[in-house]
Design a protein around this motif. Sequence first.
Motif, PDB file in Angstrom:
ATOM      1  N   PHE A  46       0.651  -1.601  -0.146  1.00  0.00           N
ATOM      2  CA  PHE A  46       0.677  -0.241   0.353  1.00  0.00           C
ATOM      3  C   PHE A  46       1.112   1.475   0.172  1.00  0.00           C
ATOM      4  CE2 PHE A  46      -2.354   2.787   2.597  1.00  0.00           C
ATOM      5  CZ  PHE A  46      -3.016   3.937   2.110  1.00  0.00           C
ATOM      6  N   GLU A  47       2.019   1.112   0.557  1.00  0.00           N
ATOM      7  CA  GLU A  47       2.804   2.700   0.547  1.00  0.00           C
ATOM      8  C   GLU A  47       3.507   2.907  -0.358  1.00  0.00           C
ATOM      9  OE1 GLU A  47       4.138   2.063   4.989  1.00  0.00           O
ATOM     10  OE2 GLU A  47       2.708   2.764   5.920  1.00  0.00           O
ATOM     11  N   ASP A  48       3.925   1.758  -1.061  1.00  0.00           N
ATOM     12  CA  ASP A  48       4.090   2.275  -2.198  1.00  0.00           C
ATOM     13  C   ASP A  48       3.808   2.598  -3.202  1.00  0.00           C
ATOM     14  OD1 ASP A  48       6.711   0.910  -0.761  1.00  0.00           O
ATOM     15  OD2 ASP A  48       6.984  -1.062  -2.193  1.00  0.00           O
ATOM     16  N   TRP A 108       6.771   2.561  16.181  1.00  0.00           N
ATOM     17  CA  TRP A 108       6.847   3.472  15.345  1.00  0.00           C
ATOM     18  C   TRP A 108       6.440   3.680  14.058  1.00  0.00           C
ATOM     19  CZ3 TRP A 108       9.713   2.161  10.232  1.00  0.00           C
ATOM     20  CH2 TRP A 108       9.982   3.236   9.728  1.00  0.00           C
ATOM     21  N   HIS A 109       5.897   3.011  13.207  1.00  0.00           N
ATOM     22  CA  HIS A 109       4.901   2.813  12.243  1.00  0.00           C
ATOM     23  C   HIS A 109       3.740   3.335  12.530  1.00  0.00           C
ATOM     24  CE1 HIS A 109       3.390   1.722   8.303  1.00  0.00           C
ATOM     25  NE2 HIS A 109       3.103   2.809   8.762  1.00  0.00           N
ATOM     26  N   PHE A 110       3.420   3.154  14.236  1.00  0.00           N
ATOM     27  CA  PHE A 110       1.934   3.340  14.767  1.00  0.00           C
ATOM     28  C   PHE A 110       2.128   5.049  15.141  1.00  0.00           C
ATOM     29  CE2 PHE A 110       0.272  -1.451  15.501  1.00  0.00           C
ATOM     30  CZ  PHE A 110       0.528  -2.029  14.469  1.00  0.00           C
ATOM     31  N   GLU A 148       3.642   7.139  13.820  1.00  0.00           N
ATOM     32  CA  GLU A 148       3.989   8.167  12.496  1.00  0.00           C
ATOM     33  C   GLU A 148       2.771   7.790  12.329  1.00  0.00           C
ATOM     34  OE1 GLU A 148       7.760   7.963  10.560  1.00  0.00           O
ATOM     35  OE2 GLU A 148       8.704   8.671  12.247  1.00  0.00           O
ATOM     36  N   GLU A 149       1.997   6.741  12.408  1.00  0.00           N
ATOM     37  CA  GLU A 149       0.841   7.263  11.438  1.00  0.00           C
ATOM     38  C   GLU A 149      -0.323   8.414  12.249  1.00  0.00           C
ATOM     39  OE1 GLU A 149      -0.022   5.647   8.225  1.00  0.00           O
ATOM     40  OE2 GLU A 149       2.152   5.070   7.881  1.00  0.00           O
ATOM     41  N   ILE A 150       0.012   8.278  12.925  1.00  0.00           N
ATOM     42  CA  ILE A 150      -0.894   8.849  13.852  1.00  0.00           C
ATOM     43  C   ILE A 150      -0.449  10.163  13.990  1.00  0.00           C
ATOM     44  CG2 ILE A 150      -1.588  10.202  16.103  1.00  0.00           C
ATOM     45  CD1 ILE A 150      -1.072   6.675  17.044  1.00  0.00           C
ATOM     46  N   GLU A 151       1.061  10.719  14.043  1.00  0.00           N
ATOM     47  CA  GLU A 151       1.654  12.164  13.841  1.00  0.00           C
ATOM     48  C   GLU A 151       1.265  12.499  12.523  1.00  0.00           C
ATOM     49  OE1 GLU A 151       5.853  12.577  12.841  1.00  0.00           O
ATOM     50  OE2 GLU A 151       6.278  14.148  13.929  1.00  0.00           O
ATOM     51  N   HIS A 152       0.960  11.968  11.206  1.00  0.00           N
ATOM     52  CA  HIS A 152       1.044  12.127  10.023  1.00  0.00           C
ATOM     53  C   HIS A 152      -0.644  11.681   9.478  1.00  0.00           C
ATOM     54  CE1 HIS A 152       2.342   8.668   7.712  1.00  0.00           C
ATOM     55  NE2 HIS A 152       0.641   8.512   7.664  1.00  0.00           N
ATOM     56  N   ARG A 153      -1.425  11.620  10.952  1.00  0.00           N
ATOM     57  CA  ARG A 153      -2.736  11.640  10.779  1.00  0.00           C
ATOM     58  C   ARG A 153      -4.065  12.527   9.281  1.00  0.00           C
ATOM     59  NH1 ARG A 153      -1.866  13.831  15.118  1.00  0.00           N
ATOM     60  NH2 ARG A 153      -3.333  15.224  16.582  1.00  0.00           N
ATOM     61  N   GLN A 191       7.824  10.072   5.257  1.00  0.00           N
ATOM     62  CA  GLN A 191       7.669   8.809   5.858  1.00  0.00           C
ATOM     63  C   GLN A 191       7.287   7.636   5.817  1.00  0.00           C
ATOM     64  OE1 GLN A 191       5.313  10.492   8.576  1.00  0.00           O
ATOM     65  NE2 GLN A 191       6.896  11.516  10.109  1.00  0.00           N
ATOM     66  N   GLU A 192       6.416   7.769   4.676  1.00  0.00           N
ATOM     67  CA  GLU A 192       5.822   6.566   3.808  1.00  0.00           C
ATOM     68  C   GLU A 192       6.521   5.039   3.434  1.00  0.00           C
ATOM     69  OE1 GLU A 192       3.559   5.646   5.355  1.00  0.00           O
ATOM     70  OE2 GLU A 192       1.582   6.733   5.045  1.00  0.00           O
ATOM     71  N   ALA A 193       7.504   6.280   2.895  1.00  0.00           N
ATOM     72  CA  ALA A 193       8.884   5.703   1.861  1.00  0.00           C
ATOM     73  C   ALA A 193       9.819   4.603   2.689  1.00  0.00           C
ATOM     74  CB  ALA A 193       9.433   6.777   1.074  1.00  0.00           C
ATOM     75  N   LEU A 194      10.179   5.377   3.954  1.00  0.00           N
ATOM     76  CA  LEU A 194      10.832   4.914   5.372  1.00  0.00           C
ATOM     77  C   LEU A 194      10.339   3.719   6.033  1.00  0.00           C
ATOM     78  CD1 LEU A 194      12.201   8.686   6.309  1.00  0.00           C
ATOM     79  CD2 LEU A 194      13.809   6.429   5.024  1.00  0.00           C
ATOM     80  N   HIS A 195       8.527   4.136   6.271  1.00  0.00           N
ATOM     81  CA  HIS A 195       8.135   2.711   6.448  1.00  0.00           C
ATOM     82  C   HIS A 195       7.869   1.547   5.876  1.00  0.00           C
ATOM     83  CE1 HIS A 195       5.327   6.051   8.406  1.00  0.00           C
ATOM     84  NE2 HIS A 195       6.214   5.705   8.851  1.00  0.00           N
ATOM     85  N   SER A 196       7.584   1.575   4.456  1.00  0.00           N
ATOM     86  CA  SER A 196       8.408   0.572   3.887  1.00  0.00           C
ATOM     87  C   SER A 196       9.479   0.069   3.939  1.00  0.00           C
ATOM     88  CB  SER A 196       7.512   1.246   1.858  1.00  0.00           C
ATOM     89  OG  SER A 196       7.652  -0.502   1.407  1.00  0.00           O
TER      90      SER A 196
HETATM   91 FE   LIG Z   1       3.226   4.011   7.378  1.00  0.00          FE
END
Ligand SMILES: [Fe+2]
Length: 307
Positions: A42-44, A156-158, A160-165, A72-77
């Motif tokens: 999904f993040e890609d 970490w991922h959760f 940052e997902e909340i951070e960029h909500r 952020q999403e690219a780093l999560h992936s």
């Molecule tokens: Fe993410």
Amino acid sequence: MTDLKIRKLPFRFDDPVPFQWNPANPEFGLVANAIGILVVAFEDVIVSVVRQVLPRIEDPEVVAEATAFLRQEALHSRAHQAHLAALVRRYPGLQETIDGARASYQRLLEENSLEFLVAYTASLEATFPPLFKMILDHREDLLAPGDARVASLFAWHFVEEIEHRSSALILYDAIVRDPNYRLRVVGPAFAHAAGVYSEILASFDRHVPFEDRLVDSRRVVPHRAWMYEIGVRIPGLARLARGAFPAAFEAVPSKVLGRTFARLMLSQLPNHRPANEPIPEFADQWFQAYERGDDMTRFGVSTPAGR
Ligand SMILES: [Fe+2]
Ligand SMILES: [Fe+2]
């Protein structure tokens, strides 16, 4: 300008990583593994969609927000890929699962308009604050007992997902400009995501031996999981509904589960503003620990702030 921070965390998964990283709550262990595969696919797509729509955005603040969001999403992936690579080394069949999820998202990308994909992203991202707050608020039962590397990756991922909500909705408002369109997209969007997620779970039973999974993945596929989650909360049914281990979210009180469900529904309404969502205390503890320079790849997910 955006408040989002780009944090490159050096997650390492070179030592063997158990597929079942959470033997105290193995149903949740499978749920998290499936989320890990889903998010890589999904993040890609998010990264690709944001790159494509960026030239259409004139407001520099929205450009800054969208750029930080995609980074952020690219780093999560990338971090999840390192975790998945370790699992594939041990269970090569899982590569088929990862490829299948990616192929499904690539088709989604090829067959739909950018407006649809931006709305899809905003709809899914809107579910994350309530869902991940529930998980982080119950981290003692859901994350802390598991492998510290994997638990820290998800924490970490959760966080940052909340951070960029708000990011995906800011992007949506800039590109689609019709608050009601998201409501029309939500059905197909969730059907697609739930389909990919269920496929991933089903494949675990094919590629990972039962003794390494500890539970049957069929217990956590969405169309059955809700029956077990309700069943274990009803005296008289609990014994029947419970497997050898607790249900994935059994540690979450019924009232909280109900409230989370209500928030998930509300998150899809056109007037929803993720900025107003309640934030887990843990998110602040995590940000403070990061600023202190703690090793966030082994960050204790116990209270308070892992100390
Ligand atoms: Fe993410
Ligand atoms: Fe996200």
